[in-house]
Enzyme design. Structure first.
Site, mmCIF file in Angstrom:
data_model
loop_
_atom_site.group_PDB
_atom_site.id
_atom_site.type_symbol
_atom_site.label_atom_id
_atom_site.label_comp_id
_atom_site.label_asym_id
_atom_site.label_seq_id
_atom_site.Cartn_x
_atom_site.Cartn_y
_atom_site.Cartn_z
ATOM 1 N N ASP A 32 -105.557 -144.519 -46.942
ATOM 2 C CA ASP A 32 -104.244 -144.925 -46.416
ATOM 3 C C ASP A 32 -104.051 -144.418 -45.055
ATOM 4 O O ASP A 32 -104.325 -143.240 -44.705
ATOM 5 C CB ASP A 32 -103.019 -144.880 -47.238
ATOM 6 N N CYS A 43 -95.721 -149.384 -46.886
ATOM 7 C CA CYS A 43 -94.443 -148.894 -47.757
ATOM 8 C C CYS A 43 -94.025 -147.777 -47.230
ATOM 9 O O CYS A 43 -94.846 -146.805 -46.569
ATOM 10 C CB CYS A 43 -95.203 -148.931 -49.068
ATOM 11 N N TYR A 73 -105.688 -148.076 -63.128
ATOM 12 C CA TYR A 73 -105.845 -146.648 -62.617
ATOM 13 C C TYR A 73 -104.203 -145.913 -62.809
ATOM 14 O O TYR A 73 -104.336 -144.689 -62.222
ATOM 15 C CB TYR A 73 -106.192 -146.615 -61.078
ATOM 16 N N ASN A 100 -83.428 -153.655 -45.952
ATOM 17 C CA ASN A 100 -83.463 -153.801 -44.173
ATOM 18 C C ASN A 100 -82.367 -152.837 -43.933
ATOM 19 O O ASN A 100 -81.067 -152.932 -44.689
ATOM 20 C CB ASN A 100 -83.003 -155.579 -43.973
ATOM 21 N N HIS A 153 -87.417 -156.189 -46.033
ATOM 22 C CA HIS A 153 -88.834 -156.139 -45.569
ATOM 23 C C HIS A 153 -89.303 -154.671 -45.594
ATOM 24 O O HIS A 153 -90.635 -154.534 -45.222
ATOM 25 C CB HIS A 153 -89.022 -156.889 -44.163
ATOM 26 N N GLU A 164 -102.390 -149.121 -47.111
ATOM 27 C CA GLU A 164 -104.056 -149.292 -47.294
ATOM 28 C C GLU A 164 -104.772 -150.002 -46.038
ATOM 29 O O GLU A 164 -104.337 -151.034 -45.488
ATOM 30 C CB GLU A 164 -104.272 -149.692 -48.452
#
Length: 227
Positions: free
Chosen positions: A30, A55, A95, A106, A147, A185
């Site tokens: 990341d 995120c 995992y 938002n 978002h 990621e």
């Protein structure tokens, strides 16, 4: 100075670092930045150079003060009315026990909320609200859905879960920053997670600190928690 200490210094400067979790977990790297320093340029670089899901990971103590749960808890509660939600429960993640996803937001002063400028504004304003201890203003300043995807770190951070959410929040905590990070990621041109070799080359090319989850976890458990 070891790798973790280099990462802490980089985070304090508002720089990106790269965090690889482990071969036996997601096997992903990341791109990470401390959220209090977020800018539209950070968001742009994440979507262009990383390409995964952008995120914002939050310390559980902050989540408790804001009153935001795990998304799975919301879905479980709502499944009493919407039965399909029970069938959708993520109990088969290969995992992990469950997802760290929480709600999406938002800031109320954004337009669509998706632009680099809007997402950076939402994230920055969230860190300012937390810094100023204005938790009761959360609903006044933000709307949901939105978002910016929030992730709720597990209690005890890497003592209990060893995902990018917990590892990066632990880094921010150790750096004495607001323990909120923004992560994404890194994906390759082949559509899969970018390989370790590729992400290491990216780090070298851009002079960024690269570290593994094992380094973070060991440092946090052995040194930071004993201080």
């Amino acid at each position: 100075m070891n790798n973790v200490e280099k990462a802490l210094n980089a985070l304090k400067k508002g720089e990106f670092i790269l965090v690889y979790d482990s071969d036996d977990r997601e096997g992903e790297t990341d791109l990470v930045v401390a959220s209090q320093f977020i800018t539209p340029e950070h968001i742009k670089r994440m979507r262009k150079d990383a390409g995964g899901l952008i995120c914002t990971a939050i310390h559980p103590d902050i989540c408790n003060k804001l009153g935001i749960p795990f998304m799975v808890d919301i879905l479980e509660f709502a499944s009493q009315k919407f039965k399909v939600l029970k069938e959708l429960y993520p109990n088969d993640i290969p995992y992990d026990e469950k997802s760290s996803f929480s709600i999406t937001i938002n800031h109320r002063k954004t337009f669509t909320g998706i632009t680099d400028k809007d997402r950076a504004f939402t994230i920055k304003k969230l860190t300012e609200l937390v810094k100023d201890n204005r938790y009761n203003d959360f609903g006044k300043e933000f709307r949901s859905p939105g978002h910016v995807i929030l992730l709720r770190a597990s209690e005890g951070l890497v003592k209990n879960r060893r995902g990018h959410t917990e590892m990066t929040v632990a880094l921010a905590e150790m750096a004495n920053l607001i323990p909120i990070t923004t992560i994404c990621e890194m994906l390759g041109d082949d559509g899969n997670a970018m390989s370790k070799n590729e992400t290491k080359k990216y780090a070298e090319k851009h002079n960024l600190v690269y570290l593994s989850g094992e380094e973070i976890i060991n440092y946090y458990l052995e040194k930071y928690l004993k201080e």
